[in-house]
Motif scaffolding. Structure first.
Motif, mmCIF file in Angstrom:
data_model
loop_
_atom_site.group_PDB
_atom_site.id
_atom_site.type_symbol
_atom_site.label_atom_id
_atom_site.label_comp_id
_atom_site.label_asym_id
_atom_site.label_seq_id
_atom_site.Cartn_x
_atom_site.Cartn_y
_atom_site.Cartn_z
ATOM 1 N N LEU A 248 0.835 -1.215 0.000
ATOM 2 C CA LEU A 248 0.000 0.000 0.000
ATOM 3 C C LEU A 248 0.862 1.255 0.000
ATOM 4 C CD1 LEU A 248 -2.826 -1.071 2.463
ATOM 5 C CD2 LEU A 248 -2.878 -1.038 -0.026
ATOM 6 N N PHE A 249 2.035 1.188 0.608
ATOM 7 C CA PHE A 249 2.957 2.328 0.620
ATOM 8 C C PHE A 249 4.149 2.076 -0.309
ATOM 9 C CE2 PHE A 249 2.323 4.744 4.905
ATOM 10 C CZ PHE A 249 0.979 4.925 4.604
ATOM 11 N N GLY A 250 4.041 1.061 -1.178
ATOM 12 C CA GLY A 250 5.164 0.723 -2.038
ATOM 13 C C GLY A 250 6.204 -0.109 -1.303
ATOM 14 N N SER A 251 7.331 -0.320 -1.973
ATOM 15 C CA SER A 251 8.380 -1.103 -1.322
ATOM 16 C C SER A 251 9.727 -0.425 -1.497
ATOM 17 C CB SER A 251 8.426 -2.518 -1.925
ATOM 18 O OG SER A 251 8.916 -2.426 -3.238
ATOM 19 N N ASP A 252 10.714 -0.852 -0.716
ATOM 20 C CA ASP A 252 12.021 -0.188 -0.754
ATOM 21 C C ASP A 252 13.008 -0.948 -1.628
ATOM 22 O OD1 ASP A 252 12.730 -2.335 0.733
ATOM 23 O OD2 ASP A 252 13.526 -1.203 2.437
ATOM 24 N N ARG B 107 7.234 -1.026 7.445
ATOM 25 C CA ARG B 107 8.444 -0.373 7.951
ATOM 26 C C ARG B 107 8.123 0.976 8.601
ATOM 27 N NH1 ARG B 107 13.154 -2.551 6.739
ATOM 28 N NH2 ARG B 107 14.401 -0.664 6.554
ATOM 29 N N VAL B 108 7.192 1.712 7.995
ATOM 30 C CA VAL B 108 6.788 2.998 8.596
ATOM 31 C C VAL B 108 6.163 2.746 9.967
ATOM 32 C CG1 VAL B 108 5.147 4.898 8.386
ATOM 33 C CG2 VAL B 108 6.558 4.271 6.441
ATOM 34 N N ILE B 109 5.333 1.691 10.059
ATOM 35 C CA ILE B 109 4.685 1.386 11.337
ATOM 36 C C ILE B 109 5.733 1.028 12.391
ATOM 37 C CG2 ILE B 109 3.201 -0.284 12.508
ATOM 38 C CD1 ILE B 109 1.446 -0.270 9.990
ATOM 39 N N PHE B 110 6.720 0.228 12.001
ATOM 40 C CA PHE B 110 7.775 -0.116 12.972
ATOM 41 C C PHE B 110 8.645 1.105 13.291
ATOM 42 C CE2 PHE B 110 6.602 -4.449 12.383
ATOM 43 C CZ PHE B 110 7.030 -5.069 13.547
ATOM 44 N N GLY B 111 8.855 1.960 12.290
ATOM 45 C CA GLY B 111 9.641 3.179 12.518
ATOM 46 C C GLY B 111 8.999 4.065 13.553
ATOM 47 N N ALA B 112 7.661 4.100 13.560
ATOM 48 C CA ALA B 112 6.939 4.926 14.528
ATOM 49 C C ALA B 112 7.322 4.524 15.945
ATOM 50 C CB ALA B 112 5.438 4.767 14.327
ATOM 51 N N ARG B 113 7.527 3.228 16.149
ATOM 52 C CA ARG B 113 7.846 2.745 17.493
ATOM 53 C C ARG B 113 9.135 3.372 18.003
ATOM 54 N NH1 ARG B 113 7.800 -3.510 18.729
ATOM 55 N NH2 ARG B 113 5.624 -3.010 19.085
ATOM 56 N N GLN C 168 21.154 2.750 13.567
ATOM 57 C CA GLN C 168 21.693 2.121 12.362
ATOM 58 C C GLN C 168 20.783 0.968 11.976
ATOM 59 O OE1 GLN C 168 24.322 3.311 10.891
ATOM 60 N NE2 GLN C 168 24.928 4.754 12.492
ATOM 61 N N PRO C 169 20.635 0.724 10.681
ATOM 62 C CA PRO C 169 19.938 -0.501 10.314
ATOM 63 C C PRO C 169 20.661 -1.674 10.969
ATOM 64 C CG PRO C 169 20.537 0.800 8.377
ATOM 65 C CD PRO C 169 21.187 1.423 9.549
ATOM 66 N N PRO C 170 20.029 -2.736 11.409
ATOM 67 C CA PRO C 170 18.649 -3.106 11.123
ATOM 68 C C PRO C 170 17.594 -2.388 11.975
ATOM 69 C CG PRO C 170 19.676 -4.774 12.475
ATOM 70 C CD PRO C 170 20.732 -3.782 12.149
ATOM 71 N N ALA C 171 17.978 -1.531 12.904
ATOM 72 C CA ALA C 171 16.942 -0.800 13.633
ATOM 73 C C ALA C 171 16.157 0.055 12.642
ATOM 74 C CB ALA C 171 17.586 0.084 14.692
ATOM 75 N N ILE C 172 14.862 0.211 12.897
ATOM 76 C CA ILE C 172 14.032 0.972 11.974
ATOM 77 C C ILE C 172 13.474 2.195 12.705
ATOM 78 C CG2 ILE C 172 12.026 0.930 10.484
ATOM 79 C CD1 ILE C 172 12.269 -2.142 10.549
ATOM 80 N N SER C 173 13.802 3.354 12.208
ATOM 81 C CA SER C 173 13.110 4.552 12.686
ATOM 82 C C SER C 173 12.808 5.380 11.462
ATOM 83 C CB SER C 173 13.981 5.331 13.663
ATOM 84 O OG SER C 173 14.962 6.047 12.956
ATOM 85 N N TRP C 174 12.006 6.429 11.634
ATOM 86 C CA TRP C 174 11.651 7.238 10.461
ATOM 87 C C TRP C 174 12.900 7.883 9.868
ATOM 88 C CZ3 TRP C 174 6.675 9.643 12.976
ATOM 89 C CH2 TRP C 174 5.661 8.685 12.917
ATOM 90 N N LEU D 45 9.271 6.722 -1.039
ATOM 91 C CA LEU D 45 10.202 6.538 0.081
ATOM 92 C C LEU D 45 10.207 7.771 1.001
ATOM 93 C CD1 LEU D 45 13.270 4.675 -1.404
ATOM 94 C CD2 LEU D 45 11.357 3.793 -0.104
ATOM 95 N N PHE D 46 9.554 8.837 0.542
ATOM 96 C CA PHE D 46 9.419 10.030 1.392
ATOM 97 C C PHE D 46 8.300 9.921 2.418
ATOM 98 C CE2 PHE D 46 11.720 13.327 -1.283
ATOM 99 C CZ PHE D 46 12.659 13.519 -0.294
ATOM 100 N N LEU D 47 7.493 8.856 2.299
ATOM 101 C CA LEU D 47 6.341 8.736 3.204
ATOM 102 C C LEU D 47 6.711 8.825 4.694
ATOM 103 C CD1 LEU D 47 4.109 6.212 1.289
ATOM 104 C CD2 LEU D 47 3.495 8.516 2.004
ATOM 105 N N PRO D 48 7.836 8.267 5.142
ATOM 106 C CA PRO D 48 8.200 8.450 6.553
ATOM 107 C C PRO D 48 8.336 9.934 6.921
ATOM 108 C CG PRO D 48 9.588 6.775 5.558
ATOM 109 C CD PRO D 48 8.777 7.369 4.455
ATOM 110 N N GLY D 49 8.843 10.732 5.947
ATOM 111 C CA GLY D 49 8.953 12.167 6.189
ATOM 112 C C GLY D 49 7.591 12.800 6.388
ATOM 113 N N VAL D 50 6.620 12.353 5.586
ATOM 114 C CA VAL D 50 5.257 12.855 5.755
ATOM 115 C C VAL D 50 4.760 12.522 7.156
ATOM 116 C CG1 VAL D 50 2.878 12.643 4.940
ATOM 117 C CG2 VAL D 50 4.768 12.675 3.303
ATOM 118 N N MET D 51 5.070 11.317 7.613
ATOM 119 C CA MET D 51 4.657 10.925 8.964
ATOM 120 C C MET D 51 5.302 11.814 10.021
ATOM 121 S SD MET D 51 2.494 8.727 8.448
ATOM 122 C CE MET D 51 2.174 8.396 10.160
#
Lengths: 587, 373
Positions: free
Chosen positions: B147-151, B160-166, B318-324, B343-349
């Motif tokens: 739904l948000f595309g892929s990387d 990934r955005v959902i996990f980044g929120a955490r 650092q990856p593998p940690a996920i944040s926005w 890939l800018f969607l995290p920025g929108v968040m």
């Protein structure tokens, strides 16, 4: 009260300068609208002074502002007419002009001008007084700059500012409070207005300065032939200057008539109450009730001073140290009410604060005889000792809104000293708190409420209940009644006197109000510039003072009889006039 | 008691014996006032939702954020359609340009149906019990949708955005808590005692505020050993951010203490015989609590932005940690921006959550003083 207006004033209409008919000014709309001015009618005569008197929230200021259409939003004129006969003999309806129209702007400041309560905020701090007056002249009159300046100097001379040629180039901060108000008056006179609206112009001033300003307005009125609309809460001021009086309460005009009619033949119970509460303060309750003063010394204040040390300024120049209290010595006897009276800056509040050690003294002794006979020097007491003394000496504060913690219920506030002292806990604490509240006339069932649920007078009672909690022997009341409306003032004083009859209490009452002091105190100390200039029995000081400053102070207090014209015959104290004036000429 | 006193006693309206505005505490008044502020109220709901998303990230994400696939690299977002009440997305097929070998995705008529409470990858709900249930996902297990595309590794951006929120949101919260503790302690001491202590602390605050923040963060963050595990890096980055963040809070609290020290009710409390601790904790702090909370709420967005900045520059998590911020690092190159703008969607968040928290904090600040107008 339209009929009163019609019956009382039988003058030809050519003498009428302003005719206000059924004026309504509401804040908000619909059912929730606050009717600040609710259907008011009155007429103003050429060259006469109309006083509108009322307590806070009565709508008197909004009435004045409605005339010039400068009501703060969301306030709006909802109906009625304001007919102005100054320009057009057929009358011009100011209420129907648009609030930003050219017509109303040509009226404001030109035909009708206004002065406000706070001269500090109505004058610009970054322009010289002269520039501000000249701006008004240049704006409304077709003259050049030199001519405007000459007129401004003449105006300053008219408002009795010494050495106007120099004073014109001074900034606002170089003027004292009274001189600022004079400058405001000069500015409002710049265009020879036909009506001057004065909204509590003397409320922020000391009583001697107030007398000067009132006399000035009176004198200017006769020489300029202006009509003056004077808004005030002080019946004394009304008695001094009014030709006609309108009494307002809750947005309604209760009574309207000539000064003599209102003061001697008032019909409305509220008017009577207003006049009574002022007249009451011209008597002494202590004489009526019988003083309980004994000759046992409770407190001895010996040579107390409070000196704020010299501070070097940014440029390295040192300001001289400021002596807020200069070697003050006084005694307080058991069961006695000692009054400390003075004008702002006289050090009376500092004395009250030093006595209870809210402020520490720079020198001297405050000897207090405790209930168990020990004598403690408060000026040097350690924290633990001080805490003991603070159970016996309590304080009632001036501002009933700031002195109660808004986050505690009144039960918690009143019970706080008991809880902290550990004398009462649990049910006993609750009982005692309820009892204390009942003592000051607040129902005990209200103890779960927060302070915002109470009016100013009720809050002051809560403050008194807190002071009583630990059965004190001395209460210091610092301007305890000055934030209250006049009808509440005598009620609170009576409450304190009732409590004194029941409990063995002494009071130190700090006040600027001679009436309050005369009513409440046995002995009075008059303070001036950090020193006690005179002290003695209250009746003597208030009727036949010795010191020239006290004479000037007492004679400046407005009376309650319109025929007296006390202010015109007042005493003037020269040292005071010099001190309040700005330094003119060479620096 | 005289006549007049009795009259006034009667004026205390005792009609409301329980409830009503007379019995409303400061918090209740503040809440009533806050609710009138529509935007702030809506923002509060949004902020709460974001934190719920952060807590239940596994349940809400349809796929594992670390599930790569070479066949779905940089797949564009698929649009959700409805077939009656059944939601579906159109499948994309990967074709390569025969000359340049550039991958292009072509939309087909084949449909991937979605369902609620779909089964997916295994995880521990709240770290307690194991399940493979997700809020939504493809009906057929093993199918994919983006739904948000892929990387660049073909991983689902939505998950990934959902996990980044955490990481991002919790770092904002923890950083602010650390800053608040420091700020209240130092600001409180500074404001209450004044004098030399105040002077020293204020000069320290000014010194820290005069440091250029980004170079300092960079210096501190680059001092972290590269081989530290993600959770240790996470804690260190939080500490680094809050070491600078406390200064503003300390100033707010000092100002409040200074103003409150002169309040008449505080003097009254001292004359009531209250000890210093009681004056501070019973009388002064409760009066400031609402203001402090408002200031803290307004501080969270700057923490979030700090984390995003650091991670974006490659010195935070650092990856593998996920944040926005880590996710945004992938969007640094111009080629990526032109080929895969999603890939800018995290920025929108980041923008949405920062705005929401700012509105929420503004509303709280306005409501904090029920007597102001």
């Amino acid at each position: 009260m339209v009929d009163t207006v019609n019956t009382s004033i039988q003058t030809p209409s050519s003498d009428i300068i302003l005719d206000v008919r059924n004026l309504k000014t509401y804040f908000g709309t619909g059912d929730k609208a606050v009717k600040a001015v609710d259907d008011i009618s009155f007429k103003m005569m050429r060259g006469k002074t109309l006083c509108i008197v009322g307590e806070s929230g009565s709508g008197k200021s909004v009435t004045a502002r409605s005339i010039l259409q400068i009501v703060d939003p969301p306030g709006k004129i909802m109906g009625g007419d304001v007919l102005y006969y100054g320009k057009d003999p057929k009358g011009q309806n100011l209420a129907q002009l648009h609030e930003r129209s050219k017509e109303i702007r040509s009226i404001r400041g030109h035909e009708i001008s206004m002065i406000f309560q706070e001269p500090m905020t109505s004058l610009s701090p970054i322009h010289t007084i002269g520039n501000q007056i000249m701006e008004t002249i240049l704006l409304h009159q077709n003259v050049d700059k030199a001519e405007a300046r000459a007129r401004a100097i003449e105006l300053l001379r008219r408002v009795e500012i010494p050495n106007p040629g120099v004073a014109i180039d001074k900034y606002t901060f170089e003027y004292s409070g009274g001189m600022r108000q004079r400058a405001m008056i000069a500015m409002s006179l710049a265009c020879n207005p036909k009506i001057l609206i004065a909204d509590e112009p003397t409320t922020a001033l000391d009583v001697t300065t107030q007398a000067e300003i009132l006399a000035l307005i009176k004198e200017l009125q006769t020489s300029y032939g202006m009509a003056v609309l004077f808004i005030t809460h002080d019946m004394g001021v009304v008695a001094e200057i009014a030709d006609e009086i309108g009494v307002m309460q809750n947005g309604k005009m209760l009574e309207f008539g000539s000064a003599e009619q209102i003061f001697y033949e008032a019909k409305n119970p509220y008017t009577l109450q207003l006049i009574d509460s002022v007249r009451k303060l011209e008597t002494s309750a202590r004489a009526a009730r019988g003083s309980r003063a004994t000759d046992k010394k409770l407190m001895e204040i010996r040579g107390v001073s409070k000196i704020y040390p010299a501070r070097s300024t940014f440029m390295g120049k040192a300001n001289p140290p400021f002596k807020a209290l200069d070697n003050v010595s006084l005694d307080v006897f058991e069961g006695e009410n000692l009054g400390i009276v003075g004008e702002s800056g006289s050090g009376k509040t500092t004395l009250g604060n030093c006595v209870i050690r809210v402020l520490s003294c720079s020198g001297g002794e405050v000897l207090f005889r405790m209930a168990d006979g020990r004598i403690t020097d408060l000026a040097k007491a350690k924290t633990g000792e001080l805490r003991q003394v603070h159970r016996e000496i309590r304080m009632v504060f001036q501002d009933p809104f700031a002195s109660l913690n808004p986050r505690m219920t009144i039960g918690q506030i009143v019970g706080e000293p008991l809880l902290v002292a550990g004398t009462h806990t649990g049910e006993a604490l609750r009982k005692r708190t309820e009892e204390l509240l009942e003592t000051v006339g607040i129902p005990g069932a209200a103890m779960e409420r927060y302070p915002h649920a109470f009016s100013g007078g009720q809050r002051q009672r809560i403050g008194i209940a807190r002071a009583l909690a630990l059965n004190p022997r001395l209460i210091i009341a610092d301007e305890a009644t000055s934030a209250l409306d006049v009808t509440l003032r005598s009620q609170v004083l009576d409450l304190l006197l009732d409590l004194q009859d029941k409990l063995s209490l002494s009071f130190i009452l700090v006040s600027h109000d001679i009436g309050v002091i005369r009513y409440f105190c046995d002995r009075v100390a008059v303070m001036y510039k950090g020193q006690v200039v005179e002290h003695g029995p209250a009746m003597k000081i208030c009727s036949a003072p010795d010191h020239p400053y006290t004479k000037a102070l007492i004679s400046a207090v407005p009376g309650t009889h319109p025929r007296d014209k006390r202010i015109v015959n007042r005493h003037r104290y020269d040292a005071e006039a010099q001190a309040s004036g700005i330094k003119l000429g060479g620096n | 008691m005289s006549e007049e006193n009795k009259q006034e006693t009667a004026q205390v309206n005792m009609a409301n014996l329980r409830g009503g505005i007379e019995y409303a505490s400061q918090w209740q008044l503040m809440w009533a006032r806050f609710r009138k502020h529509r935007v702030a109220y809506a923002s509060m709901v949004l902020v709460a939702l974001l934190y719920v998303v952060a807590i239940f990230a596994e349940f809400l994400s349809p796929f594992s954020p670390e599930d790569p696939s070479s066949r779905t690299v940089y797949q564009p977002p698929q649009v959700l359609h409805f077939d009656g009440f059944k939601p579906y997305v159109n499948k994309f097929t990967l074709t390569r340009d025969p000359v340049t070998l550039a991958p292009t995705y072509v939309k087909t008529d084949e449909k991937t149906y979605l369902e609620f409470f779909a089964k997916g990858y295994e995880y521990k709900m709240l770290g307690i019990w194991e399940t493979n249930l997700h809020l939504f996902g493809p009906k057929e297990q093993g199918e994919k949708m983006f739904l948000f595309g892929s990387d660049k590794l073909g991983r689902d951006m939505l998950s990934r955005v959902i996990f980044g929120a955490r990481f991002t949101l919790s770092m904002g919260l923890i950083g602010v808590i650390l800053s608040t503790v420091l700020g209240i302690a130092l600001g409180g001491v500074s404001g209450y005692y004044g004098g030399k202590i105040d002077w020293a602390i204020q000069r320290l605050v000014e010194f820290i505020l005069s440091l250029p923040t980004i170079p300092i963060w960079l210096a501190l963050a680059s001092a972290l050993p590269r081989n530290w595990p993600p959770h240790l890096v996470y804690i260190s980055v939080t500490v680094i951010i809050s070491l600078i963040g406390w200064t503003h809070l300390a100033r707010v609290i000092r100002g409040k203490f200074l103003a409150m020290r002169g309040e008449v009710f505080v003097i009254a409390a001292k004359l009531d015989g209250c000890s210093e601790a009681r004056v501070i904790f019973r009388h002064m702090l409760p009066s400031m609590a609402s203001h402090v909370i408002a200031a803290v709420t307004l501080a969270i967005p700057s923490m979030i932005l700090a984390e995003t900045t650091l991670s974006f520059l490659g010195l935070g998590l650092q990856p593998p940690a996920i944040s926005w911020g880590v996710l945004l690092k992938d969007a640094q190159k111009i080629s990526v921006i032109s080929n895969a703008p999603w890939l800018f969607l995290p920025g929108v968040m980041v923008v949405i959550s920062v705005l929401a928290m700012n509105f929420f904090g503004d509303g709280l600040r306005d409501a904090a003083d029920p007597y102001s107008h």
